[in-house]
Motif scaffolding. Structure first.
Motif, PDB file in Angstrom:
ATOM      1  N   ARG A  16       1.259   3.524   1.381  1.00  0.00           N
ATOM      2  CA  ARG A  16      -0.178   3.767   1.466  1.00  0.00           C
ATOM      3  C   ARG A  16      -0.459   5.249   1.289  1.00  0.00           C
ATOM      4  NH1 ARG A  16      -1.008   6.324   6.068  1.00  0.00           N
ATOM      5  NH2 ARG A  16       0.382   5.993   7.833  1.00  0.00           N
ATOM      6  N   THR A  17      -1.729   5.546   1.083  1.00  0.00           N
ATOM      7  CA  THR A  17      -2.164   6.929   0.997  1.00  0.00           C
ATOM      8  C   THR A  17      -2.052   7.581   2.370  1.00  0.00           C
ATOM      9  OG1 THR A  17      -3.727   6.289  -0.735  1.00  0.00           O
ATOM     10  CG2 THR A  17      -4.088   8.422   0.310  1.00  0.00           C
ATOM     11  N   ALA A  18      -1.569   8.813   2.400  1.00  0.00           N
ATOM     12  CA  ALA A  18      -1.449   9.538   3.668  1.00  0.00           C
ATOM     13  C   ALA A  18      -2.824   9.731   4.293  1.00  0.00           C
ATOM     14  CB  ALA A  18      -0.790  10.892   3.426  1.00  0.00           C
ATOM     15  N   GLU A  19      -2.841   9.667   5.615  1.00  0.00           N
ATOM     16  CA  GLU A  19      -4.065   9.858   6.393  1.00  0.00           C
ATOM     17  C   GLU A  19      -3.861  11.046   7.326  1.00  0.00           C
ATOM     18  OE1 GLU A  19      -4.434   6.115   8.390  1.00  0.00           O
ATOM     19  OE2 GLU A  19      -4.793   5.027   6.521  1.00  0.00           O
ATOM     20  N   GLU A  20      -4.962  11.629   7.762  1.00  0.00           N
ATOM     21  CA  GLU A  20      -4.878  12.817   8.613  1.00  0.00           C
ATOM     22  C   GLU A  20      -4.014  12.583   9.856  1.00  0.00           C
ATOM     23  OE1 GLU A  20      -7.981  15.565  10.986  1.00  0.00           O
ATOM     24  OE2 GLU A  20      -8.455  15.257   8.855  1.00  0.00           O
ATOM     25  N   LYS A  21      -4.061  11.383  10.425  1.00  0.00           N
ATOM     26  CA  LYS A  21      -3.262  11.084  11.626  1.00  0.00           C
ATOM     27  C   LYS A  21      -1.755  11.194  11.364  1.00  0.00           C
ATOM     28  CE  LYS A  21      -3.179   6.168  10.746  1.00  0.00           C
ATOM     29  NZ  LYS A  21      -2.411   5.079  11.148  1.00  0.00           N
ATOM     30  N   ASP A  22      -1.334  11.068  10.094  1.00  0.00           N
ATOM     31  CA  ASP A  22       0.091  11.169   9.744  1.00  0.00           C
ATOM     32  C   ASP A  22       0.629  12.579   9.933  1.00  0.00           C
ATOM     33  OD1 ASP A  22       0.133   8.459   8.948  1.00  0.00           O
ATOM     34  OD2 ASP A  22      -0.557   9.002   6.935  1.00  0.00           O
ATOM     35  N   ILE A  78       6.668   6.415   9.795  1.00  0.00           N
ATOM     36  CA  ILE A  78       6.852   6.948   8.440  1.00  0.00           C
ATOM     37  C   ILE A  78       8.343   7.176   8.212  1.00  0.00           C
ATOM     38  CG2 ILE A  78       6.377   8.874   6.878  1.00  0.00           C
ATOM     39  CD1 ILE A  78       3.692   9.217   8.378  1.00  0.00           C
ATOM     40  N   VAL A  79       8.850   6.655   7.088  1.00  0.00           N
ATOM     41  CA  VAL A  79      10.272   6.795   6.753  1.00  0.00           C
ATOM     42  C   VAL A  79      10.461   7.538   5.422  1.00  0.00           C
ATOM     43  CG1 VAL A  79      10.892   4.738   8.070  1.00  0.00           C
ATOM     44  CG2 VAL A  79      10.421   4.538   5.612  1.00  0.00           C
ATOM     45  N   GLY A  80       9.361   7.867   4.766  1.00  0.00           N
ATOM     46  CA  GLY A  80       9.437   8.603   3.514  1.00  0.00           C
ATOM     47  C   GLY A  80       8.046   8.923   3.016  1.00  0.00           C
TER      48      GLY A  80
END
Length: 179
Positions: A16-22, A78-80
């Protein structure tokens, strides 16, 4: 991009597209990946990006037509991740630089391959004409994968990286032109 689910060899993951919480989790993941392989440009801890730095990158990428930040997630972790980074200069705005990294524990599940595929689809949709990347000459699996997806070797930077064994290695420059 819309998130996509994959199930490969008993592992289920989302891209998925990265989000600020990531941004909270990404610094530790990048540090771990940098310490697991010499295929990256950095050693563990070099060019460190903190949570605020990742928030800034994610925000800028979301607002830019020439940038894409994707994450791969297993069980909510997240793994990558991968990025396509372009610019707005007229002479080079048709191209993006691609980079990808995956935790070693998750190598062999086509996570990097699927991040690449989604990035290519995004580039096609957004009328990006060229994706370029660099890869260490010893990373045969990656070079083979990139060739499978239409990337060609465009050049070699000789003795470009010095690894832990003290020897110098070449960096292979690759590109894919999208019609």
């Amino acid at each position: 991009m819309k998130q996509k689910e994959y199930y490969i060899r008993n592992i289920q993951y989302l891209i998925r597209t990265a989000e600020e919480k990531d941004a909270k989790r990404l610094p530790a993941i990048r540090l771990q990946i940098d310490g697991e392989t010499e295929n990256m440009d950095r050693e563990r801890g070099e060019a460190y990006i903190d949570e605020a730095g990742f928030k800034h990158i994610i925000k800028n990428d979301a607002e830019s037509l020439n940038n894409l930040f994707l994450t791969a997630e297993v069980d909510g972790e997240i793994v990558g991740f991968s990025r396509c980074e372009g610019n707005m200069l007229k002479r080079t705005s048709h191209q993006v630089d691609f980079g990808v990294c995956v935790l070693k524990e998750y190598w062999g599940y086509a996570i990097g391959q699927n991040l690449l595929k989604e990035s290519i689809h995004w580039a096609e949709f957004n009328k990006i004409k060229k994706i370029k990347l660099s890869v260490l000459e010893t990373n045969d699996k990656a070079i083979k994968l990139y060739k499978k997806y239409g990337f060609e070797i465009e050049g070699v930077l000789k003795k470009d990286k010095r690894l832990s064994d003290g020897n110098y290695y070449n960096t292979v420059l690759m590109g894919k032109f999208i019609d």
